[in-house]
Design a protein around this motif. Structure first.
Motif, PDB file in Angstrom:
ATOM      1  N   ILE A  58       0.531  -2.377   1.249  1.00  0.00           N
ATOM      2  CA  ILE A  58      -0.621  -2.785   2.060  1.00  0.00           C
ATOM      3  C   ILE A  58      -1.239  -1.569   2.755  1.00  0.00           C
ATOM      4  O   ILE A  58      -2.463  -1.404   2.792  1.00  0.00           O
ATOM      5  CB  ILE A  58      -0.215  -3.850   3.092  1.00  0.00           C
ATOM      6  CG1 ILE A  58       0.227  -5.127   2.387  1.00  0.00           C
ATOM      7  CG2 ILE A  58      -1.363  -4.142   4.048  1.00  0.00           C
ATOM      8  CD1 ILE A  58       0.788  -6.184   3.318  1.00  0.00           C
ATOM      9  N   PHE A  59      -0.384  -0.678   3.294  1.00  0.00           N
ATOM     10  CA  PHE A  59      -0.888   0.538   3.930  1.00  0.00           C
ATOM     11  C   PHE A  59      -1.632   1.405   2.919  1.00  0.00           C
ATOM     12  O   PHE A  59      -2.704   1.945   3.212  1.00  0.00           O
ATOM     13  CB  PHE A  59       0.264   1.329   4.552  1.00  0.00           C
ATOM     14  CG  PHE A  59      -0.174   2.632   5.161  1.00  0.00           C
ATOM     15  CD1 PHE A  59      -0.801   2.659   6.398  1.00  0.00           C
ATOM     16  CD2 PHE A  59       0.017   3.833   4.483  1.00  0.00           C
ATOM     17  CE1 PHE A  59      -1.222   3.857   6.957  1.00  0.00           C
ATOM     18  CE2 PHE A  59      -0.400   5.034   5.033  1.00  0.00           C
ATOM     19  CZ  PHE A  59      -1.019   5.045   6.278  1.00  0.00           C
ATOM     20  N   GLY A  60      -1.077   1.514   1.713  1.00  0.00           N
ATOM     21  CA  GLY A  60      -1.737   2.301   0.667  1.00  0.00           C
ATOM     22  C   GLY A  60      -3.103   1.731   0.309  1.00  0.00           C
ATOM     23  O   GLY A  60      -4.061   2.484   0.063  1.00  0.00           O
ATOM     24  N   LEU A  61      -3.207   0.395   0.281  1.00  0.00           N
ATOM     25  CA  LEU A  61      -4.502  -0.240   0.001  1.00  0.00           C
ATOM     26  C   LEU A  61      -5.505   0.048   1.114  1.00  0.00           C
ATOM     27  O   LEU A  61      -6.690   0.303   0.850  1.00  0.00           O
ATOM     28  CB  LEU A  61      -4.317  -1.749  -0.177  1.00  0.00           C
ATOM     29  CG  LEU A  61      -3.608  -2.193  -1.460  1.00  0.00           C
ATOM     30  CD1 LEU A  61      -3.352  -3.691  -1.436  1.00  0.00           C
ATOM     31  CD2 LEU A  61      -4.436  -1.823  -2.686  1.00  0.00           C
ATOM     32  N   PHE A  62      -5.035   0.014   2.361  1.00  0.00           N
ATOM     33  CA  PHE A  62      -5.917   0.344   3.486  1.00  0.00           C
ATOM     34  C   PHE A  62      -6.464   1.755   3.330  1.00  0.00           C
ATOM     35  O   PHE A  62      -7.660   2.005   3.518  1.00  0.00           O
ATOM     36  CB  PHE A  62      -5.154   0.231   4.814  1.00  0.00           C
ATOM     37  CG  PHE A  62      -5.025  -1.172   5.339  1.00  0.00           C
ATOM     38  CD1 PHE A  62      -5.365  -2.261   4.558  1.00  0.00           C
ATOM     39  CD2 PHE A  62      -4.566  -1.405   6.621  1.00  0.00           C
ATOM     40  CE1 PHE A  62      -5.243  -3.559   5.038  1.00  0.00           C
ATOM     41  CE2 PHE A  62      -4.443  -2.692   7.127  1.00  0.00           C
ATOM     42  CZ  PHE A  62      -4.780  -3.776   6.320  1.00  0.00           C
ATOM     43  N   VAL A  63      -5.584   2.690   2.998  1.00  0.00           N
ATOM     44  CA  VAL A  63      -5.999   4.083   2.823  1.00  0.00           C
ATOM     45  C   VAL A  63      -6.990   4.209   1.670  1.00  0.00           C
ATOM     46  O   VAL A  63      -8.010   4.896   1.766  1.00  0.00           O
ATOM     47  CB  VAL A  63      -4.772   4.992   2.577  1.00  0.00           C
ATOM     48  CG1 VAL A  63      -5.208   6.396   2.166  1.00  0.00           C
ATOM     49  CG2 VAL A  63      -3.895   5.059   3.819  1.00  0.00           C
ATOM     50  N   ALA A  64      -6.694   3.515   0.565  1.00  0.00           N
ATOM     51  CA  ALA A  64      -7.565   3.595  -0.614  1.00  0.00           C
ATOM     52  C   ALA A  64      -8.961   3.048  -0.321  1.00  0.00           C
ATOM     53  O   ALA A  64      -9.972   3.665  -0.688  1.00  0.00           O
ATOM     54  CB  ALA A  64      -6.937   2.841  -1.779  1.00  0.00           C
TER      55      ALA A  64
END
Length: 262
Positions: A58-64
């Motif tokens: 989820i954090f990676g998606l936010f960053v992306a």
């Protein structure tokens, strides 16, 4: 994110972002170490380690998603500046098809416009203060000059039509770069990004609460990844602000004598 952070040199920006993120991670580690007594440690350890990859994704998606906005704004800003410079260059070259007096005046007006863009509009865009309320006087006068010119023959008529189209394209490109200069990652996205990072740090600490060294290493590694991601986004967040920003060099190059560097 405020102006002062965006205007810092990249090393100083990195120091601030890494310092804040490591402070957050250290606070989480200290709080868990304080709370995880012998009795509570068992309850904290009961939290499933399976939450770690889910929260990480989820954090990676936010960053992306945040980075996609930043890269898109940067690409649009660069394209707008290139289009503007190309259109103005076309107008200057086509001015040779006008009578000598109009040609000289048009070149002077383009020089004035470039000078204003470099010395006035670029600093305003860096602080997100540029406005579309007023049309640049030099470019408006250039349009009026070309439209008012009475063409002598087919060649001047064609040149007049193409110059008007080029100046209109320059105006449109200017509008685009000013619109993009007002774009930035809003505070809600930053809060959500760091809140998600905080959740991941907490779960890392809970899962490894019985192993202080392992917990510290895991938290430090994840905090480093968070700080690196945030630094990358902040450094490119505002296309016309900061050390890594789009310069007016393409405009300077079409009229080298038009202005000095701001």
């Amino acid at each position: 994110m405020s102006d002062w952070l965006h205007n810092l040199p990249v090393p100083a920006m990195a120091l601030v972002i890494f310092g804040f993120t490591y402070l957050l991670a250290a606070t989480v580690f200290a709080a868990i170490a304080l709370v995880a007594t012998e009795e509570r440690a068992k309850a904290l350890k009961a939290i499933s380690p399976g939450m770690l990859p889910v929260l990480g994704i989820i954090f990676g998606l936010f960053v992306a998603f945040t980075a996609a906005q930043v890269w898109g704004d940067s690409d649009r800003a660069g394209t707008a500046v290139s289009r503007e410079a190309s259109a103005l260059r076309s107008a200057v070259l086509l001015a040779a098809g006008l009578p000598a007096e109009q040609e000289a005046k048009l070149r002077g007006l383009v020089r004035d416009y470039v000078s204003q863009a470099v010395t006035v509009e670029w600093p305003e865009m860096a602080h997100q203060e540029a406005s579309l309320k007023a049309t640049p006087p030099a470019l408006a006068e250039a349009l009026q000059l070309v439209v008012a010119t009475t063409p002598q023959g087919r060649g001047q008529e064609t040149a007049q039509r193409e110059i008007v189209a080029a100046l209109e394209q320059a105006l449109d490109a200017r509008r685009q770069r000013i619109i993009v200069s007002l774009a930035s990652v809003n505070s809600v996205k930053w809060w959500c990004l760091y809140l998600q990072a905080l959740c991941e740090l907490l779960v890392i600490g809970f899962v490894h609460c019985d192993n202080r060294l392992g917990s510290a290493i895991a938290i430090a590694l994840f905090a480093t990844g968070v700080a690196t991601s945030v630094l990358l986004i902040v450094a490119h967040d505002r296309p016309f602000t900061g050390q890594i920003s789009i310069s007016p060099e393409p405009l300077r190059q079409i009229m080298p004598e038009a202005s000095a560097k701001p």
